[in-house]
Enzyme design. Structure first.
Site, PDB file in Angstrom:
ATOM      1  N   GLY A  12       0.832  -1.204   0.000  1.00 22.01           N
ATOM      2  CA  GLY A  12       0.000   0.000   0.000  1.00 22.01           C
ATOM      3  C   GLY A  12       0.861   1.245   0.000  1.00 22.01           C
ATOM      4  N   ASP A  34       0.934  -8.471  -1.808  1.00 21.92           N
ATOM      5  CA  ASP A  34      -0.305  -7.851  -1.318  1.00 21.92           C
ATOM      6  C   ASP A  34      -1.479  -8.739  -1.712  1.00 21.92           C
ATOM      7  OD1 ASP A  34      -0.840  -4.603  -0.452  1.00 21.92           O
ATOM      8  OD2 ASP A  34      -2.593  -5.807  -1.000  1.00 21.92           O
ATOM      9  N   HIS A 183       4.043   2.721  21.005  1.00 20.15           N
ATOM     10  CA  HIS A 183       3.731   3.660  19.925  1.00 20.15           C
ATOM     11  C   HIS A 183       2.249   3.999  20.008  1.00 20.15           C
ATOM     12  CE1 HIS A 183       3.932   5.588  16.066  1.00 20.15           C
ATOM     13  NE2 HIS A 183       3.030   4.794  15.543  1.00 20.15           N
TER      14      HIS A 183
END
Ligand code: A3D
Length: 327
Positions: A12, A34, A183
């Site tokens: 992507g 993908d 994160h």
């Protein structure tokens, strides 16, 4: 010497940018994978067609994988590095944690594919929620923990460095910064360990270069850095800086650079932790994560780190509740 093989799982926004940067830096041949048939093939060909213009030699193969078909990962056989971005990104109003269920199911097939076809690779996970997904990827792949890491700290500290360079009107090259912890909203930007030309930020406040209030604002902007981009783009999340950050980690491994980089690594016997993935400073070389660097934290910093690790533990518990095969 043959070229390194780099598998990008997810082609992507970040995956495509990774492929381009890897080509420009001639780090190796790229296999783009993908589930969206045609995307990895199209991006691979497009980048390959830019190589005569920019003058780099690298091969780009595009592969369609199927979600739970491990055999569809055969083309990544023998990869030296795998960078995982497969899954879905945030949209405005979503937190990284909202992605947990869907991306966990993606990590299962991806992890099994890597475990079967690239068991010697250095694996960099970027898929969110990062600290939980890198843990799940290690579990599903079965690769050694020092060879499976998450990219977040390089990006979070790059954002911090950029905002600081802007505030001080100095080169980004002269600003170094540390961000620890998970994160997420609880990440821990450490001002004491962040410097401009070697001068710690608290000293720069004393020297009148900035005010504590402005510094606090920059710390908060760093924490919200991902959401700021999501709010602007509206259709997805950041991809240029995340890709650049992961490429720096891959390069440190492939060239055995022994770079000191913050990343989501497996931490045992440090920071009071007895085994979990969380953002810490590490040394990356040919062995993968060769060292977790333990810096001393004051009371406030330790309290922020504890809050952040608790948030990550909550996400890991949520993964275990969804998928009973995770120990
Ligand atoms: P996007 O452009 O949507 O690319 C993701 C790709 O994954 C798409 O092309 C999908 O078709 C593909 N995909 C989905 N499921 C599978 C599967 N089972 N197997 C193979 N491919 C699949 O997203 P993006 O590139 O912008 O972001 C990718 C991930 O990175 C998201 O989870 C983001 O939240 C995350 N992200 C993390 C950071 C960190 O700092 C950790 C920063 C920015 C984005």
């Amino acid at each position: 010497m043959s070229r390194s093989k780099i598998a990008l799982i997810g082609a992507g926004q970040i995956g495509g940018t990774l492929a381009h940067l890897i080509g420009l830096k001639e780090l190796g041949d790229v296999v783009l994978c993908d589930i969206a048939d045609g995307i990895p093939q199209g991006k691979g060909l497009d980048i390959a067609e830019s190589s005569p213009v920019d003058g780099f030699d690298a091969a780009f193969a595009g592969v369609s994988t199927e979600k739970d078909n491990v055999a569809s990962y055969a083309p990544i056989q023998g990869a030296d590095v795998c960078i995982v971005t497969a899954g879905v990104p945030r949209k405005p109003g979503m937190s990284r944690d909202d992605l947990l269920g869907i991306n966990l199911s993606v990590m299962k097939g991806v992890g099994e594919g890597i475990g079967k076809y690239a068991p010697d690779a250095f694996v960099i996970c970027i898929t969110n929620p990062l600290d939980a997904m890198v843990w799940a990827l290690q579990q599903f792949s079965g690769l050694p923990k020092p060879k499976v890491v998450g990219m977040a700290g390089v990006l979070d500290s790059a954002r911090f460095r950029y905002f600081l360079a802007e505030e001080f009107k100095v080169s980004v090259k002269d600003v170094s910064a540390f961000v620890l912890g998970g994160h997420g909203d609880t990440m821990v930007p450490l001002t004491r360990y962040s410097t401009v030309g070697g001068i710690p930020l608290p000293d720069l406040v004393k020297m009148g270069w900035t005010t504590q209030e402005k510094l606090d604002g920059i710390v908060q902007r760093t924490r919200d850095g991902g959401a700021e981009i999501v709010g602007l783009l509206k259709t997805g999340s950041a991809f240029y800086a995340p890709a650049a950050s992961a490429v720096q980690m891959a390069e440190a491994y492939l060239k055995d650079q022994k770079r000191v980089l913050p990343c989501a690594a497996w931490v045992e016997d440090a920071y009071g932790l007895d085994g979990m993935y969380v953002g810490v400073p590490t040394v990356i070389g040919a062995g993968g994560i060769e060292k977790v660097v333990e810096i001393s934290l004051n009371k406030d910093e330790q309290a922020m780190m504890d809050k952040s690790t608790e948030a990550v533990k909550g996400l890991v518990a949520a993964c275990k509740a969804i998928d009973g095969s995770l120990a």
